[in-house]
Motif scaffolding. Sequence first.
Motif, PDB file in Angstrom:
ATOM      1  N   TYR A   1      -6.277   2.132  -7.211  1.00  0.00           N
ATOM      2  CA  TYR A   1      -4.992   2.527  -7.417  1.00  0.00           C
ATOM      3  C   TYR A   1      -4.265   2.424  -8.249  1.00  0.00           C
ATOM      4  N   TYR A   2      -4.562   0.771  -7.695  1.00  0.00           N
ATOM      5  CA  TYR A   2      -3.512  -0.421  -8.514  1.00  0.00           C
ATOM      6  C   TYR A   2      -4.516  -0.241 -10.119  1.00  0.00           C
TER       7      TYR A   2
ATOM      8  N   LYS B   1       5.195   0.301 -11.041  1.00  0.00           N
ATOM      9  CA  LYS B   1       4.890   0.452 -12.424  1.00  0.00           C
ATOM     10  C   LYS B   1       6.352   1.496 -13.531  1.00  0.00           C
TER      11      LYS B   1
ATOM     12  N   LEU C   1       4.737   1.596  -4.826  1.00  0.00           N
ATOM     13  CA  LEU C   1       3.975   1.135  -6.387  1.00  0.00           C
ATOM     14  C   LEU C   1       4.249   1.921  -7.775  1.00  0.00           C
ATOM     15  N   GLN C   2       4.255   2.795  -7.505  1.00  0.00           N
ATOM     16  CA  GLN C   2       4.918   3.806  -7.954  1.00  0.00           C
ATOM     17  C   GLN C   2       6.865   2.857  -9.058  1.00  0.00           C
TER      18      GLN C   2
ATOM     19  N   ARG D   1     -10.177   2.923  -2.632  1.00  0.00           N
ATOM     20  CA  ARG D   1      -9.246   3.257  -2.541  1.00  0.00           C
ATOM     21  C   ARG D   1      -8.052   3.163  -3.822  1.00  0.00           C
ATOM     22  N   MET D   2      -7.158   2.083  -2.598  1.00  0.00           N
ATOM     23  CA  MET D   2      -6.261   1.766  -3.061  1.00  0.00           C
ATOM     24  C   MET D   2      -6.292   0.809  -3.953  1.00  0.00           C
TER      25      MET D   2
ATOM     26  N   LEU E   1      -2.991   2.381 -11.832  1.00  0.00           N
ATOM     27  CA  LEU E   1      -1.100   2.214 -12.170  1.00  0.00           C
ATOM     28  C   LEU E   1      -1.833   1.214 -13.379  1.00  0.00           C
TER      29      LEU E   1
ATOM     30  N   THR F   1       0.552  -1.125  -0.103  1.00  0.00           N
ATOM     31  CA  THR F   1       0.158  -0.276   0.509  1.00  0.00           C
ATOM     32  C   THR F   1       0.914   1.214  -0.143  1.00  0.00           C
ATOM     33  N   ASN F   2       2.207   0.917   0.494  1.00  0.00           N
ATOM     34  CA  ASN F   2       2.691   2.120  -0.144  1.00  0.00           C
ATOM     35  C   ASN F   2       3.323   2.849  -1.156  1.00  0.00           C
ATOM     36  N   LYS F   3       2.382   4.003  -1.618  1.00  0.00           N
ATOM     37  CA  LYS F   3       1.997   3.933  -3.217  1.00  0.00           C
ATOM     38  C   LYS F   3       3.762   4.801  -3.716  1.00  0.00           C
TER      39      LYS F   3
END
Length: 356
Positions: free
Chosen positions: A343-344, A202, A198-199, A339-340, A347, A193-195
């Motif tokens: 976000y997945y 990506k 995750l970035q 929300r998370m 991306l 869940t740490n953006k």
Amino acid sequence: MKRLVQGFAAVFIAAFALMFITERLNEAEGYGGKTVTIYNWGDYIDPALIRQFEKETGWKVIYETFDSNEAMMAKIAQGGTTFDVAVPSDYAISKMIEEKLLLPLDHDKLPNLKYIEPRFLNLSFDPHNRYSVPYFWGTVGIVYNKKMLGGKTITSWNDLWDPDLRNQILLVDGAREVMGMALNSLGYSLNETNKAHLQEAKRKLDRLMPNVKAIVGDEIKMLLANEEAAVGVVWSGDAAEIIAENDKLDYVVPKEGSNLWFDNMVIPKTAKNIEGAHAFINFMLDPKHAAQNAEYVGYSTPNKKALAYLPKDIAGDRRFYLDLDSAGHLEVYENLGKRMLAYYNELFLEFKMQQK
């Protein structure tokens, strides 16, 4: 006053008539007390078992399919259609319990639950199996054609970034699966869940795109079996089906880690035939029925006694019935929240948009 009473009476009669007509229409369409309506993934049950259940019980089965957990949950939440049994995945079950979309099970009506391997019960998404019972389980991994790769083997997610695989990889069209493989390749959790992480995942996926031939749905099985690509990221049951069509292919769960998933049978809040729902679930938990279903579908059964009824080359295949005691690198998807999850998906969509 007399006219007012007459007016109320007319409204009541009209409402009753409408309810009666709706009930008759539902019965005409197959919904009602004499039917059991199943909501399942496509091609995820042996049709012969449905016919056998109908013959043994006298209930007619209405079988409808969905192509994603999200679509299934949305339809049940809307409540427009009655479903007596559904087959969601682990993280979706947790979400459905949270949103009060499921009815609790009566274990007294499920005596065949005793045949389920204990390790597949009492899991985090449904403690004590109050709402769900196991149907199939499996992993996410890599199918590869050693002949097309010049004898190379694949053991790691990071092998997919090899420049020699340019335009040779097919990916399943799933945000959690594709983002998950990038996260695992970096040493992160599938439930990250740490953006910032995750970035990072990506950006690594973006570097994979030259190797990606396509991001596809069910057709991935046909394409890999027909050697349209050398490598595919797939679910284990699909891998078993692909390998059955083309024995030049192999399947591996990458060493960095992967997803261990479970699909379970549940009774949605929309159920009208709760007795029939329990009867169907218990029927599918019968070891012989579970074995027949597993052989037809290709996925791994959690029914320990069913293994004795499966051909040895299936039950003994450690690619699909792997030793979970030595597979601590596998993770179950968690419910990440709206929300998370959004976000997945965002991306993943940005990654997909780079396809030529």
